[in-house]
Design a protein around this motif. Structure first.
Motif, mmCIF file in Angstrom:
data_model
loop_
_atom_site.group_PDB
_atom_site.id
_atom_site.type_symbol
_atom_site.label_atom_id
_atom_site.label_comp_id
_atom_site.label_asym_id
_atom_site.label_seq_id
_atom_site.Cartn_x
_atom_site.Cartn_y
_atom_site.Cartn_z
ATOM 1 N N UNK A 111 26.211 36.957 36.601
ATOM 2 C CA UNK A 111 25.975 38.338 37.097
ATOM 3 C C UNK A 111 26.704 38.149 38.653
ATOM 4 N N UNK A 112 27.260 39.228 38.784
ATOM 5 C CA UNK A 112 28.344 39.372 39.960
ATOM 6 C C UNK A 112 27.398 39.897 41.276
ATOM 7 N N UNK A 113 27.593 38.904 42.274
ATOM 8 C CA UNK A 113 26.743 39.225 43.512
ATOM 9 C C UNK A 113 27.651 40.489 44.328
ATOM 10 N N UNK A 114 26.705 40.837 45.322
ATOM 11 C CA UNK A 114 27.159 42.081 46.230
ATOM 12 C C UNK A 114 28.667 41.350 46.861
ATOM 13 N N UNK A 115 28.626 40.116 47.336
ATOM 14 C CA UNK A 115 29.647 39.754 47.915
ATOM 15 C C UNK A 115 30.891 39.493 47.248
ATOM 16 N N UNK A 116 30.592 39.039 45.944
ATOM 17 C CA UNK A 116 31.783 38.726 45.081
ATOM 18 C C UNK A 116 32.327 40.107 44.496
ATOM 19 N N UNK A 117 31.702 41.115 44.528
ATOM 20 C CA UNK A 117 31.998 42.535 44.281
ATOM 21 C C UNK A 117 32.678 43.184 45.251
ATOM 22 N N UNK A 118 32.373 42.635 46.639
ATOM 23 C CA UNK A 118 33.481 43.182 47.728
ATOM 24 C C UNK A 118 34.463 42.358 47.759
ATOM 25 N N UNK A 119 34.527 41.389 47.443
ATOM 26 C CA UNK A 119 35.816 40.408 47.548
ATOM 27 C C UNK A 119 36.885 41.073 46.293
ATOM 28 N N UNK A 120 36.412 41.353 45.323
ATOM 29 C CA UNK A 120 36.918 41.901 44.264
ATOM 30 C C UNK A 120 37.681 43.195 44.507
ATOM 31 N N UNK A 121 36.982 43.976 45.539
ATOM 32 C CA UNK A 121 37.280 45.246 46.060
ATOM 33 C C UNK A 121 38.395 45.326 46.946
ATOM 34 N N UNK A 122 38.181 44.141 47.764
ATOM 35 C CA UNK A 122 39.118 43.875 48.740
ATOM 36 C C UNK A 122 40.571 43.326 48.101
ATOM 37 N N UNK A 123 40.418 42.719 47.141
ATOM 38 C CA UNK A 123 41.572 42.112 46.800
ATOM 39 C C UNK A 123 42.359 43.296 45.806
#
Length: 241
Positions: free
Chosen positions: A1-13
């Motif tokens: 499961x992807x966490x909120x922070x992991x999702x944000x890191x992906x978005x920033x990348x």
């Protein structure tokens, strides 16, 4: 499961992955993480690059420097020189408290018997406390520095924060070129063969052809102080100046 922070890191990348250096840092400092961002710097041999880039955007940005009380005198003098040269006004020096030293390393030689425990209380815990107010932090890590960093992304989620590695794609030649191009002062130990400088007892010279970090914890399997590894049980070991 992807966490909120992991999702944000992906978005920033996805949004900023094509940028580097000042072009990458400017929107992060001024918009994405305004007032919530700190740069962590060791004031080592390559630190001037990132510090110079930040100084072009915001000289008041918090810069966290961990003084383990085991550093080379040359590093402390270099820090003062860079702060003055670049006009940095947000530098915060963090150190283990006197009480922590008495409790964990009364004789000051823990590094001889357990350098991992020494790094943990002198550096890792101290920085963790210093980073507490921030949502994100900037590191100077680069992929070429070690095999453990070959897949280093620009953005990653770790320990409840976003970590930003704006120089991840820089090569050693890029670093050298940048330092020369901007006439930035060099760490005084570099010309004596210290290409990666940490605490004095655990740093050695690097021979020609060796990995840049070969002088750190010479002859041991240890390759990281622990700052970029998962944190274990919490403790309060910080004193700030």
């Amino acid at each position: 499961m992807i966490t909120h922070l992991q999702a944000r890191a992906r978005d920033l990348n996805a949004r900023y992955g094509h940028l580097t250096g000042v072009e990458l840092l400017r929107p992060l400092i001024q918009t994405e993480f305004k007032g919530q961002l700190a740069l962590v710097s060791s004031f080592g041999t390559e630190s001037a690059v990132l510090l110079h880039q930040v100084a072009q955007i915001d000289r008041d940005l918090p810069v966290l420097f961990v003084n383990t009380r085991k550093l080379f005198g040359e590093t402390l003098r270099y820090k003062r020189k860079l702060v003055e040269t670049l006009g940095l006004s947000g530098v915060r020096e963090l150190s283990p408290s006197v009480e922590a030293e008495q409790a964990h390393d009364r004789d000051g030689v823990l590094w001889r018997s357990n350098n991992t425990a020494c790094c943990d209380f002198r550096k890792v815990r101290v920085l963790d406390a210093g980073l507490a107010p921030f949502a994100a932090w900037i590191t100077g890590r680069k992929r070429y520095q070690a095999t453990t960093r070959l897949e280093l992304p620009l953005f990653e989620a770790a320990e409840g924060k976003i970590k930003i590695n704006p120089l991840a794609g820089y090569t050693r030649a890029d670093v050298e070129s940048y330092l020369d191009r901007h006439d930035l002062p060099r760490h005084p130990l570099e010309e004596d063969g210290y290409l990666s400088v940490g605490c004095m007892p655990c740093t050695d010279r690097v021979a020609p052809g060796e990995d840049i970090r070969a002088g750190r914890w010479r002859g041991q399997e240890k390759t990281e102080c622990g700052i970029h590894l998962p944190l274990t049980s919490p403790t309060n070991l910080v004193g700030a100046s």
